[in-house]
Design an enzyme around this catalytic site. Structure first.
Site, PDB file in Angstrom:
ATOM      1  N   ASN A  73       5.590  -4.455  14.154  1.00 39.61           N
ATOM      2  CA  ASN A  73       5.914  -5.352  15.173  1.00 39.61           C
ATOM      3  C   ASN A  73       5.945  -7.126  14.216  1.00 39.61           C
ATOM      4  O   ASN A  73       6.119  -7.484  13.269  1.00 39.61           O
ATOM      5  CB  ASN A  73       4.096  -5.463  15.488  1.00 39.61           C
ATOM      6  CG  ASN A  73       3.311  -6.611  14.428  1.00 39.61           C
ATOM      7  OD1 ASN A  73       2.796  -5.821  13.785  1.00 39.61           O
ATOM      8  ND2 ASN A  73       2.888  -7.749  14.806  1.00 39.61           N
TER       9      ASN A  73
ATOM     10  N   THR B 292       0.826  -1.468  -0.091  1.00 35.78           N
ATOM     11  CA  THR B 292       0.285  -0.109  -0.125  1.00 35.78           C
ATOM     12  C   THR B 292       0.812   0.747  -0.425  1.00 35.78           C
ATOM     13  O   THR B 292       0.305   2.597  -0.295  1.00 35.78           O
ATOM     14  CB  THR B 292      -0.910   0.021   1.003  1.00 35.78           C
ATOM     15  OG1 THR B 292      -0.311  -0.346   2.324  1.00 35.78           O
ATOM     16  CG2 THR B 292      -1.559  -0.976   1.263  1.00 35.78           C
TER      17      THR B 292
ATOM     18  N   GLY C 192       2.209  -7.604   8.185  1.00 36.78           N
ATOM     19  CA  GLY C 192       2.154  -7.980   9.691  1.00 36.78           C
ATOM     20  C   GLY C 192       2.266  -8.492  10.648  1.00 36.78           C
ATOM     21  O   GLY C 192       2.196  -9.410  11.888  1.00 36.78           O
TER      22      GLY C 192
ATOM     23  N   ASP D 226       1.674  -4.525  20.371  1.00 38.17           N
ATOM     24  CA  ASP D 226       1.782  -3.964  18.628  1.00 38.17           C
ATOM     25  C   ASP D 226       2.209  -1.861  17.909  1.00 38.17           C
ATOM     26  O   ASP D 226       1.340  -1.439  16.894  1.00 38.17           O
ATOM     27  CB  ASP D 226      -0.343  -4.279  18.103  1.00 38.17           C
ATOM     28  CG  ASP D 226       0.068  -4.302  16.116  1.00 38.17           C
ATOM     29  OD1 ASP D 226       1.070  -4.470  15.550  1.00 38.17           O
ATOM     30  OD2 ASP D 226      -0.765  -3.535  15.714  1.00 38.17           O
TER      31      ASP D 226
HETATM   32 CA    CA Z   1       1.490  -4.074  13.089  1.00 35.40          CA
END
Ligand code: CA
Length: 592
Positions: free
Chosen positions: A273, A174, A195, A324
């Site tokens: 993350n 993106t 992720g 996160d």
């Molecule tokens: Ca993430």
């Protein structure tokens, strides 16, 4: 019939403005060449600062729409794009991996490209696209099925199309690509997304003319790099900071692309993350175990050599990451006290200032949102957070049934003190304008095992507002002190980009649909326009035929409606859309 078609084709051709090739000089000087925008960030250090000042704090109230363009179709959702402008043509990427070329004079479409996505793509956080980049006769952008596409800017025809990753394994794309020079010639640099699916983050550099890979650098330790078709070096040291085989699906998605610092010839990327979210499975819940649970180079900023793809230095914003707090947010290069510095506002709520001439050495780290719960502060000597151990989501293995760890309330929420939405830096005020959000989350860990193409979190969560009257907070931050000079509070979470100009203006949009201009020094709101849907796009400005123009995409969406928990419920009334708005001054005000 045949004659009719050729006549129409001729008419279309005649109406198309003449397009000159984009050069590496155009890219290097994108900030100062005010008649065009050919890079993400309006310059590769991502300052989103324009020296234009025809539109300024004295006359901005007179600004009105020149035209609007619909991104059309049944497909709307979030429009997070930053338009480009070259030789009278605007290039806009839309949701669902579409691109449009528009005549800036008339607002009419020249061509449209639709990536025709396959069934089964796995975008985590809406079907957005954040923009393109230009070089030569080409315009480049990434698609949700994890492809990088080069189109002819004049016709919209595909020049080449390359695979970044396997969309069935959760890869997507993106971000706007980045173009840098190297000893192999110009390279187009991308990261990857995914992720939340246990993909492996990487930075890839390709030949801009052929799309062939020149180098590839995975950002999780243990994986091998690639240079000119051969294995190069291993990233980090196997199992130095990752236990067992967890690095094999270790996350660290490089999903927001990168910046480039010309002074030190460095590509600056961020890694998301570590996967899964449940930090106990990555050894990250054990503070006594040295740095075993740091999980490099996830949740880090990474400096790369454009010639080789080798890592020059890194800075891990959240070692032992467990909330996160992706480390992807943009690294913005700027000059401070005669030195080349960089600033970044992390998901984890801290605003970092680093010394680019000294391997990213930490100069400052200050909270930019309220009530951060997971760390007391950042140690400027070691660069490590002083963790609040009680604020780490608990280990499910410690629960009686082994299924749900201790629930904690953490601030910021996983959508971050700031998410992807880019900040801006003014060379006139010396301030950063940071689109932030004040919110927290209930979060807990659960057991999980990796399965290709399935969500790989091992966590549950609910996002909650911190305050009754607002979540969004646009802040002017002084990088020398970390202090907030002014703040604008917005009811809904801010999710759009910011731009600042030498007219001492700051522009950004709100989910409520308003596109706004603020006084860069005082924060006073000077102008606002209702665009008809939420603004999560990135404003731009350029000059044409003696006029300064400002543009932004409108179209509500992005991660908040999908992941926002209790916050998502409060913004349910907001309508989707998909349009580009272009603004200017009346002739009598534009003359000065
Ligand atoms: Ca993430």
């Amino acid at each position: 019939m045949r004659i009719l078609i050729s006549a129409m084709a001729l008419a279309a051709f005649a109406a198309t403005p003449a397009l000159a090739e984009v050069t590496m000089d155009d890219i290097a000087n994108d900030q100062s060449i005010t008649t065009q925008i050919v890079t993400n960030g309006m310059g590769r250090d991502l300052q989103r600062y324009s020296p234009l000042k025809k539109i300024n704090r004295h006359n901005v109230k007179k600004m009105y729409p020149a035209w609007a363009f619909s991104l059309g179709g049944e497909k709307q959702r979030g429009q997070e794009t930053q338009p480009l402008v070259k030789d009278g043509v605007m290039y806009v990427t839309g949701s669902y991996s579409r691109m449009y070329a528009i005549d800036v004079k008339t607002g009419e479409e020249i061509w449209q490209y639709d990536a025709r996505l396959p069934e089964g793509i796995l975008p985590c956080c809406d079907v957005v696209n954040r923009g393109a980049v230009m070089l030569g006769e080409n315009i480049y952008f990434g698609t949700l099925d994890a492809k990088l596409v080069a189109l002819n800017a004049k016709t919209g025809d595909v020049v080449w199309r390359k695979k970044i990753g396997d969309y069935k394994a959760g890869y997507s794309y993106t971000a706007a690509p980045l173009i840098v020079d190297s000893k192999h010639g110009p390279l187009i640099v991308t990261g990857n997304s995914g992720g939340e699916f246990g993909i492996v983050g990487a930075v890839e550099a390709r030949n801009t003319e052929t799309g062939d890979m020149v180098w590839r650098r995975p950002v999780i330790e243990g994986h091998m790099g690639e240079l000119l078709g051969e294995e190069s070096t291993m990233t980090g040291e196997l199992n130095a900071t990752w236990p067992g085989d967890m690095w094999k699906s270790g996350g660290g998605a490089t999903w927001l692309g990168g910046s480039y610092d010309a002074k030190t010839n460095t590509i600056l990327m961020g890694a998301g993350n570590p996967a899964p979210w449940n930090s106990h499975l990555r050894n990250a819940g054990e503070p006594t175990d040295g740095h075993k649970g740091d999980n490099l180079y996830a949740a880090s900023r990474i400096a790369l050599d454009p010639d080789t793809g080798e890592i020059k230095w890194h800075y891990q914003t959240t070692p032992r990451e467990g909330w996160d707090y992706d480390g992807v947010n943009e690294v913005v290069g700027f000059d401070m006290d005669g030195k080349r510095m960089a600033a970044t506002a992390d998901r984890n709520g801290f605003f970092y200032v680093m010394d680019l001439e000294n391997e990213g050495k930490l100069h400052g780290a200050t909270p930019f949102v309220k009530d951060i719960s997971w760390a007391e502060s950042i140690d400027l000597e070691t660069g490590r957070p002083n963790f609040v151990e009680d604020n780490r989501p608990g280990n499910p293995a410690d629960a009686a049934d082994g299924k749900k760890g201790n629930v904690i309330f953490a601030v910021p929420s996983f959508l971050g003190g700031k998410n992807w939405q880019p900040m801006a830096y003014s060379q006139r005020t010396g301030l950063f304008y940071v689109p932030s959000n004040e919110w927290g989350m209930d979060i807990w860990n659960e057991p999980i095992t990796y399965k290709k193409g399935a969500a790989y979190l091992g966590a549950g969560f609910t996002i909650k507002p911190l305050f009754e009257d607002y979540i969004g907070s646009l802040k002017a931050i002084d990088p020398k002190t970390g202090e907030t000079v002014w703040e604008y509070k917005n009811k809904a979470p801010l999710w759009g980009g910011v731009m600042t100009t030498a007219g001492d203006l700051v522009f950004t949009g709100t989910p409520e649909g308003q596109f706004k201009a603020f006084d860069a020094k005082s924060g006073e709101e000077l102008w606002s326009f209702q665009t008809g849907s939420g603004v999560v796009g990135q404003p731009i400005t350029w000059e044409q035929d003696g006029q300064q123009y400002i543009a932004v995409a409108s179209g509500w969406g992005g991660a908040v409606p999908l992941w926002g928990g209790e916050v998502a419920k409060t913004v349910k009334y907001l309508n989707q859309g998909g349009s580009i708005w272009v603004f200017r001054l009346p002739d009598e005000y534009a003359a000065n």
